[in-house]
Design a protein around this motif. Structure first.
Motif, PDB file in Angstrom:
ATOM      1  N   PRO B 547       0.823  -1.216   0.000  1.00 38.35           N
ATOM      2  CA  PRO B 547       0.000   0.000   0.000  1.00 38.35           C
ATOM      3  C   PRO B 547       0.852   1.259   0.000  1.00 38.35           C
ATOM      4  O   PRO B 547       1.984   1.246   0.469  1.00 38.35           O
ATOM      5  CB  PRO B 547      -0.802  -0.105   1.292  1.00 38.35           C
ATOM      6  N   THR B 548       0.262   2.332  -0.516  1.00 38.60           N
ATOM      7  CA  THR B 548       0.919   3.630  -0.508  1.00 38.60           C
ATOM      8  C   THR B 548       1.372   3.975   0.904  1.00 38.60           C
ATOM      9  O   THR B 548       0.665   3.701   1.875  1.00 38.60           O
ATOM     10  CB  THR B 548      -0.080   4.700  -0.978  1.00 38.60           C
ATOM     11  N   TRP B 549       2.561   4.537   1.006  1.00 36.40           N
ATOM     12  CA  TRP B 549       3.106   4.895   2.317  1.00 36.40           C
ATOM     13  C   TRP B 549       2.194   5.920   2.990  1.00 36.40           C
ATOM     14  O   TRP B 549       1.915   6.981   2.438  1.00 36.40           O
ATOM     15  CB  TRP B 549       4.506   5.457   2.141  1.00 36.40           C
ATOM     16  N   GLY B 550       1.724   5.577   4.172  1.00 37.24           N
ATOM     17  CA  GLY B 550       0.807   6.469   4.874  1.00 37.24           C
ATOM     18  C   GLY B 550       1.389   6.930   6.178  1.00 37.24           C
ATOM     19  O   GLY B 550       0.662   7.181   7.126  1.00 37.24           O
ATOM     20  N   CYS B 551       2.707   6.991   6.267  1.00 35.74           N
ATOM     21  CA  CYS B 551       3.365   7.467   7.477  1.00 35.74           C
ATOM     22  C   CYS B 551       3.095   6.484   8.626  1.00 35.74           C
ATOM     23  O   CYS B 551       2.925   6.890   9.765  1.00 35.74           O
ATOM     24  CB  CYS B 551       2.847   8.848   7.835  1.00 35.74           C
ATOM     25  N   GLY B 552       3.003   5.217   8.275  1.00 32.85           N
ATOM     26  CA  GLY B 552       2.738   4.234   9.303  1.00 32.85           C
ATOM     27  C   GLY B 552       1.269   3.925   9.502  1.00 32.85           C
ATOM     28  O   GLY B 552       0.922   2.938  10.138  1.00 32.85           O
ATOM     29  N   PHE B 553       0.426   4.747   8.949  1.00 33.79           N
ATOM     30  CA  PHE B 553      -1.009   4.502   9.053  1.00 33.79           C
ATOM     31  C   PHE B 553      -1.369   3.410   8.065  1.00 33.79           C
ATOM     32  O   PHE B 553      -1.005   3.494   6.890  1.00 33.79           O
ATOM     33  CB  PHE B 553      -1.764   5.794   8.731  1.00 33.79           C
ATOM     34  N   THR B 554      -2.059   2.385   8.511  1.00 37.09           N
ATOM     35  CA  THR B 554      -2.198   1.218   7.643  1.00 37.09           C
ATOM     36  C   THR B 554      -3.553   1.110   6.967  1.00 37.09           C
ATOM     37  O   THR B 554      -3.829   0.127   6.300  1.00 37.09           O
ATOM     38  CB  THR B 554      -1.964  -0.063   8.454  1.00 37.09           C
ATOM     39  N   ALA B 555      -4.422   2.076   7.170  1.00 37.46           N
ATOM     40  CA  ALA B 555      -5.728   1.977   6.513  1.00 37.46           C
ATOM     41  C   ALA B 555      -5.981   3.198   5.631  1.00 37.46           C
ATOM     42  O   ALA B 555      -6.857   4.008   5.916  1.00 37.46           O
ATOM     43  CB  ALA B 555      -6.823   1.833   7.559  1.00 37.46           C
TER      44      ALA B 555
END
Lengths: 304, 659
Positions: B547-555
């Motif tokens: 998944p696109t890098w979300g700064c550690g956010f996984t959803a």
């Protein structure tokens, strides 16, 4: 041909010089001069990771960015040595090729669907738009000074003139170094080493690239920076006289650009993000000032 | 022949519903074939223009149509775009077959072909009456086309707004022609030569400039433009924005051919500065739009601005004897008019396909279309890169020509300050266009779908895609082989404005254009090569999905993406003195703990000129009407009193010798 090879060589050395300068100024020994080459080699030997959100465009962007940078580099002469391709108006093509690589990178960033990358893309697009007049007035000033509109003929004709012209040349080189800072995403506009996505500009757009793709993008940005640095070096080399601007002088000057960038990064903090627009507009205004200055000088007014 | 076809297009009312579309397509295609052939022959004609005896008919008060190089360029462009949008209309209008009666469809079809024919007539008739007749026909037919979805309130509003302003423009033109005829009975373009030779040309030119500028969307006469284009169906917007705006450009170019070079300095400056302001205003407003078609409409303004910038600079060049600037500025402007017709019609048609498949034009409800509508997205991408003037597409070539004119005159040390204004505008606008169109494409087509409608979008029909082959060919031809077209256009410019074919200082031009081809080839070759090389490197290595890098956010979620509004936020801050925000949510208040419960901001960026021009006047007129309404009591005796007062007033005035 020699100019193109020079730009490529400069691209290889410049990052090393910047890194070494920063290391020495902060009292470290620093990494090897060519550490960044090993890093890229490592990247190029890896695979790739793509986000399921991205599409074909995202995969094509690194190739387009690199190709646009290299094509732009074809137009850059090394001081008085002619560029591989040159024609009247090639400055315009140069600027638009850099714009192509920027636009491609922005679209790639937006393809990831990430808010951080959107933020970076938005900033990059705005900064790119604001620096463009600066770049074009830089070209315009060169055209006004020499009567040519191609880099190769400009640098062929640019010679040590009157003391006034020397001052203008130094001013122009100063402007172009600032352009290097803006376009290359260096301090004070952007910090290539920041670890906070929220404050990134250029780096954040490359966040979702890895392996081979990241390697290509990195090489592309080196070549872009090196092309601009070579133009800056060529401008100031003319101070040493038309014939005196030897290959060695230009080499030293490009290295000097690297040292300057490194020094700025060691001693300056980056701007607050909302100050960046002002900073960039100031660079463009300075270029306009240089243009008008040369125009007034060319009128040969006798101001008592 | 063309008149016969034009009249024939009215016969669509009599055709059975099933064949109405085919009939229209046939008429438009036949007209396009005939007029393109005529245009090509005029181009090749030794005299530079051909006069048609056949158009000599009582319908147009015995005025002979004339086709010269300038008309020919615009006729060819109009024909290409008209055929392409008519082909496109097949699938687009199919969606309306249920909701529209056959008579409404016939009206639409008839107006579509009449719009095309009237534009050809505008381009070829030089007599005042025939020209104005065609001009009015063009306005009326485009009005009917805009009104297609007249059941919507905002469409009616936009259409009426358009009609009123066009007639204000018409009055300017009419006055211009009457004054220009100098009292003689031969009003028309050819009479202007005499007038300009004997009078100060500036006032009359300003009249024409206002009249034609109204059509072209010049600042501050542009207020109809961002309203009418989004209201019209896609193929109509494409035709209007791609070609009909250019009729205004053509008109100004035509009038300018009659002004003697020595008188052009002031006029050139006026045109130049009008162009500069229009371009900047247009692009800043385009950046603030979240409606895809409105964004495209504002960007049309910007392009018209660039065309007038080049044209104005060219005219100043003519006045000061700076032939290089004259040829390159005017030639670049003409080429940009052609280019804009091609890429803007592609952009509008694809925006229409998106609208048809998603039922929204709001960028914040689109997204992810590059996977769901790959061909449409690719075509829009080509249009995007072309309008951003990025090599190797056609927009780059025309901007290159205009830049070359400015830079050469800087290098030669003539008209330096003027060229500086031009360079500043072109470069700033050039940078902002990239911002605007990366927004349009990046937010609208890339990333994750921002709404269910976008997620369920399907690829557009084959006719809608196939229709774009012609303009696309134009984009690629001009972009890859610029020397082929631009040498012909500069030839047209030099013959129409009696400039030297190859003024000293343009010797490198052919070489430059050839080198642009080389550059384009190198660029494409290298990009392709690197891409293929990368693919080969990746063969046998791990290519993973994550998944696109979300700064550690996984959803990660589609709502977390950057929005169209936020993308342009930096520019909006800079340009806030020019813009005002209309009513609507302005943000989340500090007391609101959950931002998600507040609807996204719904306000729209207002055009201060729009509120100045239309808002105030409408208000005043309404007030006046309310006052006058008092007289309208509905009682007969009051009305008789009014009549008596009127008669008495006339009598008194005559007696006192005032009347």
């Amino acid at each position: 041909m020699i100019s193109f090879l020079f730009v490529l060589t400069a691209a290889v050395f410049l990052t090393g010089i910047i890194n070494r300068t920063r290391a020495l100024l902060s009292g470290r020994k620093g990494v090897r001069l060519f550490q960044h080459l090993y890093n890229v080699r490592l990247l190029l030997s890896k695979g790739a990771v793509y986000s399921p959100v991205t599409g074909a465009l995202f995969r094509a962007v690194p190739a387009v960015c690199l190709a646009a940078s290299v094509t732009a580099a074809l137009l850059v002469p090394m001081g008085p040595y002619p560029a591989l391709l040159h024609f009247e108006g090639d400055m315009v093509a140069f600027a638009y090729l850099l714009a192509l690589s920027r636009a491609a990178l922005i679209l790639g960033a937006l393809d990831t669907g990430s808010s951080f990358e959107g933020m970076g893309a938005s900033r990059e697009a705005l900064y790119g738009a604001l620096i463009e007049p600066g770049l074009f007035f830089f070209f315009g000033t060169l055209a006004l000074m020499t009567g040519h509109t191609s880099f190769t003929s400009v640098f062929g004709a640019l010679g040590a003139g009157t003391p006034e012209m020397v001052v203008v040349t130094v001013l122009l080189a100063y402007i172009l170094v600032k352009v290097v800072l803006v376009e290359g995403g260096r301090i004070p506009v952007d910090d290539p080493r920041t670890h906070l996505e929220l404050t990134m500009v250029h780096e954040v757009m490359e966040l979702d690239y890895g392996g081979v793709d990241l390697g290509l993008l990195t090489v592309g940005s080196w070549i872009k920076t090196a092309s601009l640095a070579t133009v800056a070096a060529g401008t100031i080399a003319s101070v040493f006289g038309q014939g005196g601007a030897s290959a060695l002088t230009v080499c030293a000057l490009v290295a000097a650009v690297g040292v300057i960038v490194g020094t700025v990064e060691s001693f300056r903090a980056r701007n607050r993000l909302n100050r960046n627009a002002t900073y960039i507009v100031t660079v463009s205004a300075l270029a306009l000032f240089a243009f008008l200055l040369v125009y007034v000088l060319s009128l040969n007014l006798n101001i008592e | 022949m063309l008149i016969v076809l034009a009249v024939l297009s009215l016969a669509v009312f009599a055709v059975p519903p099933r064949y109405k579309y085919w009939f229209t397509l046939l008429v438009v295609a036949a007209g396009a074939a005939v007029s393109t052939a005529l245009a090509l022959s005029a181009w090749g004609a030794s005299a530079g223009e051909i006069v048609f005896e056949s158009g000599y008919s009582p319908l147009f008060l015995f005025d002979r149509p004339v086709m010269d190089g300038l008309s020919a360029v615009f006729v060819i462009v109009a024909s290409v775009v008209a055929v392409s949008v008519t082909v496109y209309a097949k699938d687009y209008l199919a969606a309306y077959r249920e909701s529209k009666s056959p008579a409404q469809m016939s009206l639409h079809y008839a107006a579509l072909s009449l719009l095309y024919f009237s534009m050809v007539f505008v381009l070829t008739y030089r007599g005042g009456f025939a020209f104005l007749f065609s001009w009015e026909l063009m306005t009326l037919s485009s009005f009917l086309l805009v009104l297609f979805e007249g059941e919507k309130r905002e469409v009616r509003r936009a259409a009426i707004n358009y009609l009123v302003l066009m007639h204000v423009g018409f009055v300017f033109l009419l006055t211009g022609f009457v004054l220009g005829s100098g009292g003689g009975d031969a009003a028309g373009f050819d009479a202007l030569r005499n007038y300009f030779a004997t009078h100060d040309p500036v006032p009359l030119f300003l009249l024409f400039f206002a009249g034609f500028g109204m059509k072209a969307g010049l600042f501050p006469l542009h207020v109809w433009l961002p309203e009418a284009h989004p209201a019209a169906p896609a193929h109509v917007s494409a035709l209007m924005s791609g070609v009909m705006l250019k009729m205004g450009v053509y008109g100004v170019m035509r009038v300018l051919t009659y002004v003697e070079a020595g008188e052009l300095y002031t006029i050139g400056l006026i045109v130049l500065f009008a162009g500069v302001v229009t371009a900047l205003w247009g692009i800043v407003f385009a950046a603030l739009q979240n409606d895809l078609k409105r964004l495209l409409a504002c960007s049309s303004m910007e392009n018209v601005g660039l065309i007038f910038t080049g044209l104005g600079a060219g005219m100043v060049g003519r006045a000061t004897g700076n032939d290089v600037l004259a040829l390159l500025g005017t030639g670049g402007a003409l080429l940009h008019a052609v280019n804009h017709a091609f890429f803007k019609s592609v952009l509008f048609l694809n925006a229409g396909s998106v609208y048809l498949k998603t039922h929204t034009r709001n960028l914040d409800e689109l997204g992810g279309l590059s996977k769901r509508m790959p061909v449409t997205s690719l075509l829009f991408l080509v249009g995007t890169l072309a309008i951003c003037a990025l090599p190797p597409f056609n927009g780059f070539v025309s901007e290159f020509l205009i830049y070359a004119g400015f830079f050469r005159s800087v290098a030669a040390g003539t008209d330096v300050l003027l060229a500086a204004v031009g360079i500043a505008t072109l470069s700033l606008v050039g940078g902002l266009v990239v911002l605007v169109f990366t927004k349009a494409y990046g937010i609208g087509f890339l990333g994750m779908p921002r709404s269910r409608r976008a997620a369920e979008a399907k690829e557009a029909g084959n006719w809608m895609i196939g229709a774009q082959v012609l303009p696309l060919a134009g984009i690629l031809l001009i972009g890859l082989v610029p020397a082929f077209v631009s040498s012909r256009l500069t030839g047209v410019v030099s013959s129409v404005y009696s400039l030297p074919e190859m003024p000293a200082g343009t010797d490198g031009l052919a070489h430059s254009l050839a080198m642009i081809s080389v550059l384009a080839a190198v660029l494409i070759g290298m990009a392709g090569g690197i891409y293929v090389w990368k693919r080969r490197l990746l063969r046998g290595r791990t290519v993973a999905e994550f998944p696109t890098w979300g700064c550690g956010f996984t959803a990660p979620d589609a709502r977390m993406q950057y929005t169209a509004e936020s993308y342009a936020e930096g520019l909006q801050r800079l340009s806030s003195p020019l813009t005002g925000r209309s009513a609507g949510e302005t943000g989340v208040s500090k007391d609101e703990p959950f931002a998600g419960t507040v609807p996204n901001s719904t306000g729209r960026w207002r055009d201060r000129v729009d509120s100045l021009v239309s808002g105030r006047w409408v208000f005043l007129v309404r007030k006046l009407n309310a006052r006058l309404g008092r007289f309208q009591t509905g009682r007969v005796n009051h009305y008789v009193l009014h009549a008596v007062v009127f008669l008495a007033a006339v009598f008194l005035l005559t007696l006192l010798g005032i009347l």
